[in-house]
Design an enzyme around this catalytic site. Structure first.
Site, PDB file in Angstrom:
ATOM      1  N   ASP A   1     -23.018   7.378 -22.141  1.00 46.45           N
ATOM      2  CA  ASP A   1     -21.657   7.576 -22.659  1.00 46.45           C
ATOM      3  C   ASP A   1     -20.704   6.479 -22.226  1.00 46.45           C
ATOM      4  O   ASP A   1     -19.519   6.721 -22.016  1.00 46.45           O
ATOM      5  CB  ASP A   1     -21.102   8.952 -22.240  1.00 46.45           C
TER       6      ASP A   1
ATOM      7  N   LYS B   1     -21.316   2.748 -25.770  1.00 46.62           N
ATOM      8  CA  LYS B   1     -22.298   1.842 -26.384  1.00 46.62           C
ATOM      9  C   LYS B   1     -22.120   1.744 -27.882  1.00 46.62           C
ATOM     10  O   LYS B   1     -22.298   0.685 -28.461  1.00 46.62           O
ATOM     11  CB  LYS B   1     -23.727   2.352 -26.115  1.00 46.62           C
TER      12      LYS B   1
ATOM     13  N   GLY C   1     -26.117  10.190 -28.118  1.00 45.92           N
ATOM     14  CA  GLY C   1     -25.026  10.448 -29.058  1.00 45.92           C
ATOM     15  C   GLY C   1     -24.133   9.227 -29.147  1.00 45.92           C
ATOM     16  O   GLY C   1     -23.591   8.784 -28.153  1.00 45.92           O
ATOM     17  N   HIS C   2     -24.054   8.647 -30.314  1.00 52.64           N
ATOM     18  CA  HIS C   2     -23.196   7.481 -30.507  1.00 52.64           C
ATOM     19  C   HIS C   2     -22.131   7.821 -31.533  1.00 52.64           C
ATOM     20  O   HIS C   2     -22.443   8.317 -32.610  1.00 52.64           O
ATOM     21  CB  HIS C   2     -24.006   6.290 -31.047  1.00 52.64           C
TER      22      HIS C   2
ATOM     23  N   GLN D   1     -29.108   6.547 -23.510  1.00 49.93           N
ATOM     24  CA  GLN D   1     -28.897   6.957 -22.125  1.00 49.93           C
ATOM     25  C   GLN D   1     -28.514   5.723 -21.277  1.00 49.93           C
ATOM     26  O   GLN D   1     -27.856   4.842 -21.784  1.00 49.93           O
ATOM     27  CB  GLN D   1     -30.097   7.715 -21.543  1.00 49.93           C
TER      28      GLN D   1
ATOM     29  N   SER E   1     -13.852  -4.203 -24.039  1.00 47.41           N
ATOM     30  CA  SER E   1     -13.423  -3.383 -25.166  1.00 47.41           C
ATOM     31  C   SER E   1     -12.156  -2.639 -24.769  1.00 47.41           C
ATOM     32  O   SER E   1     -12.098  -2.015 -23.715  1.00 47.41           O
ATOM     33  CB  SER E   1     -14.550  -2.416 -25.511  1.00 47.41           C
TER      34      SER E   1
HETATM   35  P1  IMP Z   1     -32.686  15.297 -21.497  1.00 44.78           P
HETATM   36  O1  IMP Z   1     -32.669  13.865 -21.881  1.00 44.78           O
HETATM   37  O2  IMP Z   1     -32.239  16.221 -22.619  1.00 44.78           O
HETATM   38  O3  IMP Z   1     -33.988  15.735 -20.903  1.00 44.78           O
HETATM   39  O4  IMP Z   1     -31.593  15.520 -20.347  1.00 44.78           O
HETATM   40  C1  IMP Z   1     -31.767  14.977 -19.048  1.00 44.78           C
HETATM   41  C2  IMP Z   1     -30.449  14.463 -18.485  1.00 44.78           C
HETATM   42  O5  IMP Z   1     -30.034  13.321 -19.219  1.00 44.78           O
HETATM   43  C3  IMP Z   1     -29.293  15.457 -18.574  1.00 44.78           C
HETATM   44  O6  IMP Z   1     -28.461  15.280 -17.434  1.00 44.78           O
HETATM   45  C4  IMP Z   1     -28.558  15.019 -19.820  1.00 44.78           C
HETATM   46  O7  IMP Z   1     -27.193  15.414 -19.801  1.00 44.78           O
HETATM   47  C5  IMP Z   1     -28.709  13.511 -19.714  1.00 44.78           C
HETATM   48  N1  IMP Z   1     -28.602  12.822 -21.000  1.00 44.78           N
HETATM   49  C6  IMP Z   1     -29.529  12.732 -21.969  1.00 44.78           C
HETATM   50  N2  IMP Z   1     -29.090  11.976 -22.987  1.00 44.78           N
HETATM   51  C7  IMP Z   1     -27.861  11.555 -22.655  1.00 44.78           C
HETATM   52  C8  IMP Z   1     -26.903  10.703 -23.295  1.00 44.78           C
HETATM   53  O8  IMP Z   1     -27.104  10.156 -24.387  1.00 44.78           O
HETATM   54  N3  IMP Z   1     -25.737  10.509 -22.616  1.00 44.78           N
HETATM   55  C9  IMP Z   1     -25.508  11.056 -21.397  1.00 44.78           C
HETATM   56  N4  IMP Z   1     -26.373  11.834 -20.765  1.00 44.78           N
HETATM   57  C10 IMP Z   1     -27.545  12.098 -21.384  1.00 44.78           C
END
Ligand code: IMP
Length: 429
Positions: free
Chosen positions: A13, A16, A40-41, A223, A412
């Site tokens: 977050d 990106k 999530g973008h 991530q 940015s």
């Molecule tokens: P998972 O990827 O759903 O297994 O979640 C594992 C950890 O990664 C959790 O703390 C999620 O909140 C975090 N996480 C997964 N994808 C994202 C992302 O795109 N942004 C921020 N945190 C993420």
């Protein structure tokens, strides 16, 4: 002329989406190489807001989008997202979207296992997105994953489903959750297969051709390094490697093709889900950052935890991620604060330490040591040149560069694509 790989350097977050969108406008091909629809973008283009989880951001700019073999693909989520962006006016066809035929699939049973395990963990939960990412990666490594190419092979699907169900139903039953029938999963896959299979192709081969034709490739990480399964705050991490090295293995190109590594860092820090966060703020300043920065998860809507910039962790992300330059985002969120702080070192049980410990027990006991700098009253929002920035804001950025041992090559200053200060063009490196 170089390719560019973009990775997050904190807990995700970092903003990106906007940077990738900006770079995508200058690339020919945009490749996702790890993660799944847990990412999530948010892309703001004119009056349209695109929320992407699985599709490579470049599609919004009319570029070729690629989903590499390192991504875990939920075919239902993919088609829902394609339908959504199509309704917003984009065109997604097998010519514009290539998906690796060897990409492992996420089935409804993976999400069920993910959620049942989180529930069983109780207070020790990881705070996953509940989308089945972890169980799907486990199945890949355990060699029982159903891959995209299998959708075209009824016999393979038949025996693979038996193996998958044996594993997951045993677990689900043990956890007191509902189990799945083979027919339900088969119906699910057979319903989706005709729409998904046309996108399947030999991605490594197409990328090789593109590379030899001199086309610019942008590798889009999801991530961030602190969520990397090896280098992050394990076990509070995602299940894939998120560092730049994986752009190669997750898409089928050699390591020399990943090019300039641009690390994205937010001017402060946020985290969703559980896990250590040494510079987290539980006070009014933390709430102010959350409100001003609109810090709510794109995927889950959860409020993000907020804190000061952690230079110790960002420096580590620079080293293990192979970062050549930083894109610093959301500097404007700090506008108007009397003072700003940067975490420059830690103490553990009262003793000074120079590196974040690996053990989760020790990580939870780490205390931040801050350097305090005066804030700035002027606005940085919308600044498009270095000269538009207040002197204190420049000092803050320079101090970050010094501490994390990487240059800020892009800054940015608002969600708008053009509110960007470019110090160095990563594609020209
Ligand atoms: P998972 O990827 O759903 O297994 O979640 C594992 C950890 O990664 C959790 O703390 C999620 O909140 C975090 N996480 C997964 N994808 C994202 C992302 O795109 N942004 C921020 N945190 C993420």
């Amino acid at each position: 002329m170089s390719n560019v790989t973009v990775i997050g350097t904190q807990w995700g977050d970092e903003g990106k989406g906007k940077i990738v969108d900006w770079l995508a406008s200058r690339a020919d091909i945009v490749v996702r190489f790890q993660g799944g629809h847990n990412a999530g973008h948010t892309l703001v283009v004119g009056d349209q807001v695109y929320k992407l989880s699985l599709l490579p951001s470049g599609l919004v700019r009319g570029k070729t989008g690629v989903i590499g073999n390192g991504v875990v693909v939920d075919p239902e989520a993919l088609l829902t997202e394609i339908d959504r962006v199509t309704a917003q006016g984009l065109t997604v066809t097998p010519e514009t979207l290539w998906i690796a035929e060897n990409a492992p699939l996420i089935l409804p049973i993976h999400a069920a296992t993910d959620r049942a395990r989180e529930a069983a963990r109780g207070e020790r939960k990881i705070g996953t997105t509940g989308r089945g990412i972890g169980p799907a990666y486990e199945d890949k490594v355990a060699r029982r994953a159903i891959r995209l190419c299998d959708l075209a092979e009824p016999e393979t699907l038949d025996w693979k489903l038996d193996e998958l169900l044996l594993h997951h139903n045993t677990l689900l039953a043990g956890l007191g959750a509902d189990t799945f029938t083979k027919q339900a999963l088969l119906d699910h896959l057979n319903r989706l297969a005709p729409r998904v299979l046309p996108f399947a192709c030999s991605v490594w081969e197409r990328l090789d051709e593109a590379r030899r034709a001199g086309r610019r490739i942008l590798f889009e990480g999801a991530q961030a390094v602190m969520l990397d399964v090896d280098h992050g705050t394990y076990p509070f991490v995602t299940s894939s490697n998120t560092i730049a090295a994986v752009a190669a293995s997750g898409s089928g190109v050699g390591p020399s093709s990943i090019g300039f590594v641009l690390g994205i860092a937010k001017a402060y820090a946020t985290r969703v889900g559980e896990g250590p966060f040494p510079s987290e703020l539980h006070d009014e300043t933390g709430r102010t950052l959350g409100q001003r920065g609109h810090e709510f998860g794109t995927v889950t809507g959860r409020p993000r935890r907020c804190g000061w910039f952690d230079a110790m962790l960002a420096r580590r992300a620079v080293k293990v991620g192979g970062v050549n330059g930083i894109a610093l985002t959301k500097l404007d969120v700090l506008d108007g604060l009397d003072e700003v702080k940067i975490c420059t070192s830690y103490t553990l049980d009262g003793k000074s330490i120079t590196s974040f410990p690996a053990s989760p027990a020790a990580q939870a006991r780490v205390k931040p040591v801050y350097e305090t700098m005066p804030g700035w009253s002027e606005t940085t929002q919308g600044a498009r040149s270095w000269a538009d920035l207040p002197a204190q804001a420049i000092k803050y950025v320079r101090r970050i560069e010094e501490l994390i041992e990487a240059p800020v090559t892009l800054l940015s200053t608002s969600p708008e694509r053009d509110d960007t200060i470019l110090m160095r063009d990563p594609f020209e490196d």
